[in-house]
Design an enzyme around this catalytic site. Structure first.
Site, PDB file in Angstrom:
ATOM      1  N   HIS A 384       0.816  -1.223   0.000  1.00  0.00           N
ATOM      2  CA  HIS A 384       0.000   0.000   0.000  1.00  0.00           C
ATOM      3  C   HIS A 384       0.848   1.270   0.000  1.00  0.00           C
ATOM      4  O   HIS A 384       0.321   2.376  -0.112  1.00  0.00           O
ATOM      5  CB  HIS A 384      -0.952   0.006   1.203  1.00  0.00           C
ATOM      6  N   ASP A 388      -2.395   1.572  -5.099  1.00  0.00           N
ATOM      7  CA  ASP A 388      -3.668   1.942  -4.478  1.00  0.00           C
ATOM      8  C   ASP A 388      -4.745   0.923  -4.877  1.00  0.00           C
ATOM      9  O   ASP A 388      -4.568   0.132  -5.806  1.00  0.00           O
ATOM     10  CB  ASP A 388      -4.083   3.371  -4.855  1.00  0.00           C
TER      11      ASP A 388
END
Ligand code: CO6
Length: 414
Positions: A384, A388
Site C-alpha cells: 500500500h 492503491d
C-alpha cells in the site's frame, strides 16, 4: 550429513546437502579418504568458507579434483589440498542451514591398495553410495570402463548388497497423524528458518487486500478439451498456466504491479520481465520458484516450465536462478482447499495473489435462472506504499476477464 567420523568416503560421493535462502545444494567430497572430523550436525548453520569435514587422504597425496555440486550454485573451486597425512577439508557454501537427512550410510568398504579407481559420473557415484556399493568393486561397461547406472543396479541385483533406507525429511513429522504425547521443542531450520526471516520482513510493509470471484466455467471446459492433447505432448496442463498468462496480460496493462521497491523505499523499479513466482508446497516446506519471461511464453510453454519446477521442487533440486528474480507471485492454495486467504508479499515485489479451490456453486443468469457455475476466488495483497486499491481492482478485472473469456487469450499468442 551423509558421512560420519571414521567412515571411508569416495571422491565425488555426496557428503551433505546444504540449503541457503536461494537454493539447495549437494556437496560432494573432493577426496577419497577417511573422515576424521565432521564439523557440523544436521540443521547447523555453516559459516561461509569454513570446513564441513576433515578427510585424511589414503595414499599420501591428496587428489586435486575439486568438489562439484549437481547444482549451479556449487561453491567455487577449492584451494590445493594439503599433503597427507594432513587433513583436507570440504568447502562450505554461502550461509546455510543444512538439510535434514536421517539415514547415515554404514561405512563403505575400502578398495584394496593399488587398485585402479573406477570412472563414473557423480550421479552414478551417488547411486553407489546410497546402496553402500564400493564403486571400485563394480565392473564398468561404459566407454573406457566407465561404471554406468545399469552396472550398479546389476551389481545390486547380483545380491551383493542391501539397499540403504530412504532418507526421511524432518517435514515427515508434520501432519504425520501421530499424536504428540509430551510437549516437544524443536529448532526452526531449513526452509522454515528462511520463512521466519522473509515473512517477518514482509509484514513490516503495509499490505491491503482485495478479493473477487472468477467464473471459471469456460476455462474448466477449455482445459478439459486440451488436457489430453497436452499430455500426449508430455505436458501436464493444469489451470495455473492460464492464470500466469492472464496475469502477464494484466501486468502489461498495469506495469506498476510488476515493480519492486528499493529497501529504503525511495525508488520504484518497473521490471521488464514478467517472472511470475508460484508458491509451491514441497516436502521441505514452502518455496517460491518463478517462471521467467511469461510475457514471451505460450500457455503450453508456461505449463512445461511449471512441470519442471514442480518436479525439481519435489526433488529438492531447485536452483538459485529458479528461486530468484521473481517480479510477481501467485499462490494456488486452492489445489489444497479454501476460499479466501491473506497472502503475504514476497519482497521486494509489490503484489501477490492467492486463488481458491474451483467450486461448482449456483449463480443467477440474465433471466434470474439458476446456473451451475465453477467459481474460483482470488485474494490479492499489495504494497500500500506504492499501490492503491483502484489500480489493484482494475488489474484484477483484466485478469478476471482473460480467465472468464479464455478465448481472448488467443489474441496474445506468441
Ligand atoms: N481448483 C480446482 N482444481 C485445482 C486447483 C484449484 N484451485 N488447482 C489445481 N487443481 C487441480 C489441477 O488442475 C490438477 O487436476 P488434474 O490435472 O485434473 O489432475 C490437480 O488439481 C493437481 O494440480 P497440481 O497441484 O499438481 O498443479 P497446479 O499447476 O494446479 O499447481 C502448485 C501447482 C505447485 C501451485 C501446487 O501443486 C501447490 O504446491 N499448491 C500449494 C501452494 C501453497 O502451498 N500455497 C500456500 C502459500 S501461503 O498463500 C498462502 C496466504 C497463504 C494461504
Amino acid at each position: 550429513m551423509n558421512v560420519e567420523e571414521g567412515q571411508t568416503v569416495e571422491e565425488w560421493a555426496p557428503v551433505t546437502t546444504v540449503r541457503s535462502d536461494k537454493a539447495t545444494v549437494e556437496i560432494t567430497s573432493r577426496y577419497t579418504g577417511v573422515v576424521k572430523k565432521v564439523h557440523y550436525a544436521v540443521g547447523d548453520e555453516a559459516k561461509t568458507g569454513s570446513a564441513l569435514i576433515d578427510i585424511e587422504v589414503a595414499d599420501g597425496v591428496a587428489d586435486d579434483v575439486p568438489a562439484v555440486s549437481n547444482n549451479d550454485d556449487a561453491p567455487s573451486a577449492p584451494s590445493p589440498p594439503p599433503p597427507a597425512p594432513a587433513a583436507a577439508s570440504a568447502p562450505a557454501p554461502a550461509p546455510v542451514a543444512a538439510a535434514p537427512v536421517a539415514s547415515t550410510p554404514a561405512p563403505v568398504p575400502q578398495a584394496p591398495a593399488g587398485r585402479k579407481k573406477s570412472l563414473a559420473s557423480p550421479a552414478v557415484r551417488r547411486i553407489a553410495m546410497q546402496h553402500k556399493v564400493n564403486i571400485n568393486d563394480v565392473h564398468g561397461t561404459g566407454r573406457d570402463g566407465m561404471v554406468l547406472k545399469g552396472d550398479i543396479l546389476a551389481f545390486i541385483e547380483g545380491g551383493k548388497v542391501v539397499a540403504a533406507p530412504a532418507p526421511v525429511s524432518s517435514s515427515a513429522l508434520v501432519g504425520s497423524g501421530a499424536s504428540i504425547a509430551q510437549d516437544r521443542t524443536i529448532d526452526i531450520k531449513g526452509f522454515a528458518k528462511v520463512m521466519v526471516k522473509t515473512m517477518t520482513a514482509a509484514t513490516a510493509v503495509p499490505h491491503f487486500g482485495y478479493c473477487d470471484e472468477i467464473d471459471m466455467t469456460a476455462l474448466v471446459a477449455l482445459r478439459g478439451s486440451l488436457k489430453d492433447q497436452a499430455e500426449a505432448a508430455g505436458v501436464k496442463l493444469s489451470y495455473m498456466p492460464f492464470m500466469l498468462k492472464a496475469a502477464s496480460i494484466a501486468l502489461t496493462k498495469y506495469p506498476v504491479l510488476n515493480s519492486s521497491v528499493s529497501a529504503d523505499a525511495t525508488q520504484l523499479t518497473y521490471k521488464g520481465a514478467h517472472n511470475i513466482g508460484i508458491a509451491m508446497d514441497t516436502k521441505d516446506g514452502l518455496v517460491v520458484p518463478n517462471v521467467k519471461n511469461v510475457q514471451n511464453l505460450s500457455i503450453v510453454e508456461i505449463a512445461a516450465e511449471l512441470n519442471r519446477l514442480q518436479k525439481d521442487g519435489a526433488a529438492g533440486r531447485l536452483s538459485s536462478s529458479d528461486l530468484s528474480g521473481g517480479t510477481f507471485t501467485l499462490s494456488n492454495i486452492g489445489s489444497i482447499g479454501g476460499t479466501y486467504a491473506s497472502p503475504v508479499l514476497v519482497l521486494p515485489e509489490v503484489c501477490i495473489g492467492a486463488v481458491s479451490k474451483i467450486q461448482r456453486v449456483p449463480r443467477f443468469g440474465e433471466n434470474d435462472e439458476v446456473i451451475a457455475t465453477s467459481i474460483m476466488r482470488v485474494s490479492w495483497s499489495a504494497d500500500h506504499r506504492v499501490i492503491d486499491g483502484a489500480t489493484m481492482a482494475r488489474f484484477s478485472n483484466v485478469w478476471k476477464d482473460a480467465l472468464e473469456n479464455p478465448g481472448s487469450m488467443l489474441l496474445h499468442l506468441r
